[in-house]
Write a protein that holds these residues in place. Structure first.
Motif, PDB file in Angstrom:
ATOM      1  N   PRO A  43      28.526  83.471 160.432  1.00  0.00           N
ATOM      2  CA  PRO A  43      29.197  82.221 160.795  1.00  0.00           C
ATOM      3  C   PRO A  43      29.597  82.224 162.261  1.00  0.00           C
ATOM      4  N   LEU A  49      37.346  75.381 158.038  1.00  0.00           N
ATOM      5  CA  LEU A  49      37.464  74.513 156.869  1.00  0.00           C
ATOM      6  C   LEU A  49      38.765  73.725 156.945  1.00  0.00           C
ATOM      7  N   VAL A  83      33.704  70.894 156.495  1.00  0.00           N
ATOM      8  CA  VAL A  83      33.198  72.162 157.003  1.00  0.00           C
ATOM      9  C   VAL A  83      32.788  71.931 158.450  1.00  0.00           C
ATOM     10  N   HIS A  85      31.210  73.049 161.898  1.00  0.00           N
ATOM     11  CA  HIS A  85      30.191  74.013 162.322  1.00  0.00           C
ATOM     12  C   HIS A  85      29.590  73.513 163.636  1.00  0.00           C
ATOM     13  N   ILE A  92      32.123  68.312 151.838  1.00  0.00           N
ATOM     14  CA  ILE A  92      31.825  68.646 150.450  1.00  0.00           C
ATOM     15  C   ILE A  92      32.586  67.652 149.594  1.00  0.00           C
ATOM     16  N   ASP A 204      20.014  77.349 152.353  1.00  0.00           N
ATOM     17  CA  ASP A 204      20.857  77.759 153.470  1.00  0.00           C
ATOM     18  C   ASP A 204      20.870  76.617 154.489  1.00  0.00           C
ATOM     19  N   SER A 210      26.132  80.735 156.550  1.00  0.00           N
ATOM     20  CA  SER A 210      27.532  80.302 156.529  1.00  0.00           C
ATOM     21  C   SER A 210      27.806  79.232 155.482  1.00  0.00           C
ATOM     22  N   VAL A 211      26.821  78.391 155.182  1.00  0.00           N
ATOM     23  CA  VAL A 211      26.955  77.350 154.160  1.00  0.00           C
ATOM     24  C   VAL A 211      25.693  77.397 153.302  1.00  0.00           C
ATOM     25  N   VAL A 226      28.782  75.240 146.268  1.00  0.00           N
ATOM     26  CA  VAL A 226      28.634  75.390 147.714  1.00  0.00           C
ATOM     27  C   VAL A 226      29.438  76.613 148.154  1.00  0.00           C
ATOM     28  N   VAL A 228      30.745  79.028 151.167  1.00  0.00           N
ATOM     29  CA  VAL A 228      31.058  78.950 152.596  1.00  0.00           C
ATOM     30  C   VAL A 228      31.623  80.292 153.043  1.00  0.00           C
TER      31      VAL A 228
END
Length: 309
Positions: A43, A49, A83, A85, A92, A204, A210-211, A226, A228
């Motif tokens: 990550p 989050l 999430v 990134h 989600i 992925d 990472s997710v 899911v 994370v």
């Protein structure tokens, strides 16, 4: 010879006893804890989050898991998770939308629960000057109304796999989804990755671990978990409705049989998925979608908490 009415009465009594017994505690067999390595993940710095609570509705613990009390009236969460990134953010689920009253009205009367509506995801994003260009879309754990109501106000792609696409075409319980998804781009992802932590296949999202979306059908045809992983190694499993409350994991308590029959398209698959999650629960934080306390380790998005990437 037993009189017809006597026979019918016996059948009704027997059925009632079966239903009553299905609410009693009956823990699932304890699975072997996951002791193998966790999948590699890298990550990036700045990944984070946030929980975005959009409201709650009321239900009895006894209806959520075997052994729950009918006297335990709980607030069930309708919470989205952002999430963050550097390669693009995802939500989600979408929580309650502004038209949640109309969405609840589409349900049979026995499934309508008292509820409280908070700020919608759209309003929370707007109020914090979030750049909507950062949002790649909404990954729905499944297409039931209390996970998708808020899609109506979000002009972003909806991430969906083929099995869930088939589900929303035929299922009565997807009528709200069909309404709120009208005009949205549907991002069709595939389970192009290997088995993941016991689940049969995965996707992925960013290619860095990472997710990761894992195939976990059973509640609906294409329901998912899911996973994370955050910088520093914290891991979360957002399990949708494999169980409605944390006791499903901590007490190994599945839904009462009547509720399994009403809620799940394939109850045995839900049981298998729940057992996989129970086996992982010592290695990561598990978040059943409707348990308000499961979100406690995830910060709410308050003023100043989001600085962008």
């Amino acid at each position: 010879m037993i009189h017809l009415w006597t026979a019918l009465a016996l059948v009704v009594i027997a059925g009632a006893l079966i239903v009553i017994r299905s609410f009693r505690p009956a823990p699932l067999p304890a699975p072997e804890p996951w002791t193998g390595p966790l999948p590699a993940a890298s990550p990036p710095a700045g990944m984070a989050l946030y929980q975005l609570p959009t409201g709650t509705y009321e239900n009895r613990a006894a209806l959520a898991y075997r052994g729950g009390s009918f006297g335990d009236l709980r607030k069930f969460a309708a919470t989205a998770v952002l999430v963050r990134h550097p390669a693009g953010d995802l939500l989600i689920d979408a929580g309650f939308g502004a038209d949640v009253e109309a969405h609840i009205a589409t349900m049979p009367s026995y499934r309508r629960s008292p509820h409280d509506l908070g700020a919608t995801v759209r309003d929370q994003l707007r109020d914090r000057n979030y750049d909507p260009a950062r949002l790649r879309g909404v990954v729905i754990t499944h297409a039931h109304w209390d996970h998708v109501s808020g899609l109506a106000e979000l002009d972003v792609p909806i991430w969906m796999n083929a099995a869930e696409s088939r589900y929303v075409e035929r299922a009565k319980d997807a009528s709200v989804f069909r309404d709120v998804a009208r005009g949205h781009e549907i991002h069709h992802y595939t389970f192009d990755g290997p088995p993941y932590l016991g689940f049969p296949a995965s996707h992925d999202v960013h290619g860095d671990g990472s997710v990761v979306i894992a195939e976990a059908g059973g509640h609906t045809d294409g329901s998912v978990v899911v996973f994370v992983t955050l910088p520093g190694g914290g891991r979360f499993a957002f399990i949708g409705d494999l169980t409605w409350q944390c006791e499903g994991v901590t007490l190994r308590a599945e839904r009462p049989k009547l509720l399994r029959m009403l809620a799940d398209v394939e109850p045995s698959q839900v049981r298998d998925g729940l057992l996989r999650v129970i086996a992982l629960s010592g290695r990561m934080h598990v978040v059943p979608a409707h348990d308000v306390h499961a979100y406690d380790p995830i910060p709410e998005w308050t003023a100043g908490s989001y600085s962008g990437v």
